[in-house]
Enzyme design. Structure first.
Site, mmCIF file in Angstrom:
data_model
loop_
_atom_site.group_PDB
_atom_site.id
_atom_site.type_symbol
_atom_site.label_atom_id
_atom_site.label_comp_id
_atom_site.label_asym_id
_atom_site.label_seq_id
_atom_site.Cartn_x
_atom_site.Cartn_y
_atom_site.Cartn_z
ATOM 1 N N ASN A 212 17.646 89.486 26.789
ATOM 2 C CA ASN A 212 18.428 88.250 26.798
ATOM 3 C C ASN A 212 17.602 87.149 27.454
ATOM 4 O OD1 ASN A 212 19.009 88.204 29.771
ATOM 5 N ND2 ASN A 212 19.902 90.179 29.229
ATOM 6 N N ASP A 280 24.169 95.497 28.107
ATOM 7 C CA ASP A 280 25.321 96.409 28.125
ATOM 8 C C ASP A 280 25.060 97.665 27.306
ATOM 9 O OD1 ASP A 280 27.144 95.006 29.787
ATOM 10 O OD2 ASP A 280 27.402 93.529 28.193
ATOM 11 N N LYS A 290 6.340 103.094 15.737
ATOM 12 C CA LYS A 290 6.858 101.811 15.251
ATOM 13 C C LYS A 290 7.691 102.025 13.985
ATOM 14 C CE LYS A 290 5.376 97.295 13.662
ATOM 15 N NZ LYS A 290 4.261 96.489 13.160
ATOM 16 N N PRO A 307 24.739 102.269 31.914
ATOM 17 C CA PRO A 307 25.552 102.350 33.138
ATOM 18 C C PRO A 307 25.823 100.940 33.642
ATOM 19 C CG PRO A 307 23.274 102.967 33.585
ATOM 20 C CD PRO A 307 23.401 102.824 32.091
ATOM 21 N N ASP A 308 27.002 100.730 34.213
ATOM 22 C CA ASP A 308 27.301 99.426 34.827
ATOM 23 C C ASP A 308 26.866 99.512 36.287
ATOM 24 O OD1 ASP A 308 28.640 97.250 36.186
ATOM 25 O OD2 ASP A 308 29.648 96.938 34.271
ATOM 26 N N ILE A 309 25.787 98.819 36.603
ATOM 27 C CA ILE A 309 25.180 98.951 37.940
ATOM 28 C C ILE A 309 26.143 98.423 38.998
ATOM 29 C CG2 ILE A 309 23.178 98.347 39.357
ATOM 30 C CD1 ILE A 309 21.713 97.812 36.616
ATOM 31 N N PHE A 327 28.153 88.716 39.289
ATOM 32 C CA PHE A 327 28.161 87.453 38.557
ATOM 33 C C PHE A 327 29.001 87.672 37.295
ATOM 34 C CE2 PHE A 327 25.147 84.014 39.823
ATOM 35 C CZ PHE A 327 24.817 84.523 41.063
HETATM 36 O O1 PMT Z 1 18.187 84.185 35.290
HETATM 37 P P1 PMT Z 1 18.567 82.739 35.050
HETATM 38 O O2 PMT Z 1 17.884 82.149 33.849
HETATM 39 O O3 PMT Z 1 18.419 81.913 36.297
HETATM 40 O O4 PMT Z 1 20.134 82.715 34.673
HETATM 41 C C1 PMT Z 1 21.067 83.076 35.629
HETATM 42 C C2 PMT Z 1 22.158 84.027 35.048
HETATM 43 C C3 PMT Z 1 22.943 83.297 33.977
HETATM 44 C C4 PMT Z 1 21.500 85.257 34.445
HETATM 45 C C5 PMT Z 1 23.058 84.436 36.271
HETATM 46 O O5 PMT Z 1 23.593 83.284 36.859
HETATM 47 C C6 PMT Z 1 24.183 85.361 35.810
HETATM 48 O O6 PMT Z 1 25.237 84.946 35.353
HETATM 49 N N1 PMT Z 1 23.936 86.701 35.936
HETATM 50 C C7 PMT Z 1 24.829 87.738 35.420
HETATM 51 C C8 PMT Z 1 24.559 87.961 33.959
HETATM 52 C C9 PMT Z 1 25.436 89.024 33.339
HETATM 53 O O7 PMT Z 1 24.939 90.007 32.852
HETATM 54 O O8 PMT Z 1 26.722 88.790 33.441
HETATM 55 P P2 PMT Z 1 27.886 89.774 32.827
HETATM 56 O O9 PMT Z 1 29.109 88.945 32.867
HETATM 57 O O10 PMT Z 1 27.473 90.349 31.531
HETATM 58 O O11 PMT Z 1 27.970 90.945 33.878
HETATM 59 C C10 PMT Z 1 28.856 90.914 34.989
HETATM 60 C C11 PMT Z 1 28.210 91.521 36.212
HETATM 61 O O12 PMT Z 1 27.958 92.899 35.988
HETATM 62 C C12 PMT Z 1 26.888 90.909 36.605
HETATM 63 O O13 PMT Z 1 26.844 90.870 38.012
HETATM 64 C C13 PMT Z 1 25.870 91.880 36.057
HETATM 65 O O14 PMT Z 1 24.665 91.888 36.846
HETATM 66 C C14 PMT Z 1 26.606 93.198 36.193
HETATM 67 N N2 PMT Z 1 26.236 94.222 35.209
HETATM 68 C C15 PMT Z 1 26.488 94.036 33.886
HETATM 69 C C16 PMT Z 1 26.212 95.036 32.986
HETATM 70 C C17 PMT Z 1 25.647 96.236 33.482
HETATM 71 N N3 PMT Z 1 25.359 97.216 32.641
HETATM 72 N N4 PMT Z 1 25.410 96.402 34.769
HETATM 73 C C18 PMT Z 1 25.681 95.405 35.650
HETATM 74 O O15 PMT Z 1 25.450 95.547 36.859
#
Ligand code: PMT
Length: 403
Positions: A212, A280, A290, A307-309, A327
């Site tokens: 991403n 995800d 390849k 896994p969701d960390i 976030f």
């Molecule tokens: O890196 P930049 O260009 O500065 O941009 C910043 C940002 C947009 C990446 C940052 O501000 C941000 O929003 N980070 C979270 C991105 C994200 O994956 O969001 P989410 O809504 O999909 O996930 C929710 C939370 O679960 C996040 O804290 C994420 O780190 C966590 N997560 C998600 C999926 C996963 N498999 N494991 C996780 O820990």
């Protein structure tokens, strides 16, 4: 107070150099001992005589000076201080520092020092806003250099905007915060903070991956802010084009599963902040070779969930960090989705931001965030990612201290 502290003041060539004279006096009032390096350009604005009369010491000017090298070499000069302060820090000095130049006494002392450095930039508005200076600023901050100002105001050149050197009391406050590590300045001293940052990459075959647009700017800024607040910081980052922040233990990973393993290895922690954009899903089976175009048409990829960390760490019964911060990156119903994530993932606080096309949140330098907790919502004005990081870290420091 700064009783017995040794400050090496580097005076660059700018109209604001006159404020450096007052700065020397005010530092001495607080008990500091000040030595000065005056750059050649600096001598156009203040004289060695006026600087030397105030410091009561030799004013150091030349890189190759037999007497100075006999008395005290430039390496020793740069280390025989508790803090180096550059005031005014010109665009040229900042550029030299950011690129590791050492072609005069000031830049050599700055490159050779093992002490913290505080810059008080002062320059014309256009020079300050020029992408080259802003690039250098990002590099210097990432290298752990502290910066105070510049302020907005009318300039000697007749223009208005950011570029005026911070006032002497502001510079003194920044010096005191850096030197004293005061409770107010370093509220996370003795704490361990884990931060995730950047994207993850999920391999499809040996040459392709799913990822991403995360640049790591927001997560890295949080790691820097936590370190500046006195914490021991472990930054677990996916692949980004940013330098590792100074004073931070940085662990480089690629995939979500590697990121989870690195976070678990970094525990225990007092605070964990999950700013990484974690994929995800990953493909169920990574092709060994390849994947080729062929008569069968495009390949069909089967996915499995990663896994969701955040949820894994927040739901730990043993060894859960005292504060777990997630976030939420959303393109619609930002607050609704953020609230749902707060509950679903079991974290204490969600920083929600809009990542829809055109917002510039991914990869940009500023962010507009909402702080979502079980009992409230705060929306912060759009500000630089550094400012978001600093505000978030001080909010977390208040919460962890109160808990
Ligand atoms: O890196 P930049 O260009 O500065 O941009 C910043 C940002 C947009 C990446 C940052 O501000 C941000 O929003 N980070 C979270 C991105 C994200 O994956 O969001 P989410 O809504 O999909 O996930 C929710 C939370 O679960 C996040 O804290 C994420 O780190 C966590 N997560 C998600 C999926 C996963 N498999 N494991 C996780 O820990």
């Amino acid at each position: 107070m700064l009783v017995g502290k040794r400050i090496l003041l580097i005076i660059g060539g700018g109209i604001a150099a006159y404020k450096a004279l007052d700065l020397i006096r005010r530092l001495q009032d607080r008990g500091a001992r000040v030595r000065a390096i005056l750059t050649r350009a600096g001598t156009e604005f203040v004289t060695p005589l006026s600087v030397g009369s105030l410091t009561g010491d030799k004013v150091f000017q030349e890189l190759f000076s037999l007497t100075d090298e006999n008395d005290m070499g430039h390496i020793e000069l740069s280390r025989d201080a508790d803090l180096l302060v550059v005031a005014p820090a010109t665009a040229d000095l900042m550029a030299k520092m950011a690129n590791g130049h050492a072609n005069d006494l000031a830049s050599t002392a700055l490159l050779a020092t093992d002490k913290r450095v505080l810059l008080a930039p002062a320059m014309n508005v256009r020079m300050w806003l020029n992408p080259a200076t802003q690039r250098n600023l990002v590099t210097l901050r990432a290298d752990g250099v502290a910066v105070v100002g510049p302020n907005d105001g009318s300039m000697a050149c007749g223009e208005f905007g950011p570029g005026r050197m911070a006032e002497v009391p502001e510079i003194i406050a920044a010096i005191e915060a850096l030197i004293n590590g005061s409770a107010a300045g370093r509220p996370l001293t003795g704490r361990h903070v884990v931060v995730t940052s950047g994207p993850t990459r999920e391999a499809i075959d040996p040459v392709r991956y799913i990822s991403n647009h995360s640049s790591g700017k927001q997560g890295h800024a949080i790691a820097r802010a936590a370190a500046a607040a006195g914490a021991a910081v472990t930054l677990v980052t996916g692949p980004v084009a940013l330098p590792d922040p100074a004073g931070v233990t940085t662990v480089h990973v690629e995939s979500a599963r590697q990121m989870l393993a690195a976070v678990e290895a970094a525990l225990p922690a007092d605070i964990a902040v999950f700013a990484a954009a974690v994929a995800d899903w990953r493909v169920a089976e990574i092709a060994g070779g390849k994947i080729k175009k062929g008569a069968g048409g495009p390949p069909t990829l089967a996915f499995v969930e990663n896994p969701d960390i955040l949820a894994t760490i927040a739901r730990r019964t043993a060894g859960r960090p005292g504060l777990v911060v997630g976030f939420a990156a959303e393109t619609d119903d930002v607050l609704g989705n953020a609230r749902a994530k707060l509950t679903r993932k079991g974290c204490d606080l969600i920083v929600a931001n809009d990542v829809a096309a055109g917002t510039g949140t991914f990869g940009g330098d500023s962010n507009l965030v909402h702080i979502v907790t079980s009992d409230g919502l705060e929306t912060w004005e759009r500000q630089s990612k550094d400012a978001v990081a600093e505000a978030l870290v001080s909010l977390l420091a208040r919460r962890i201290t109160a808990s």
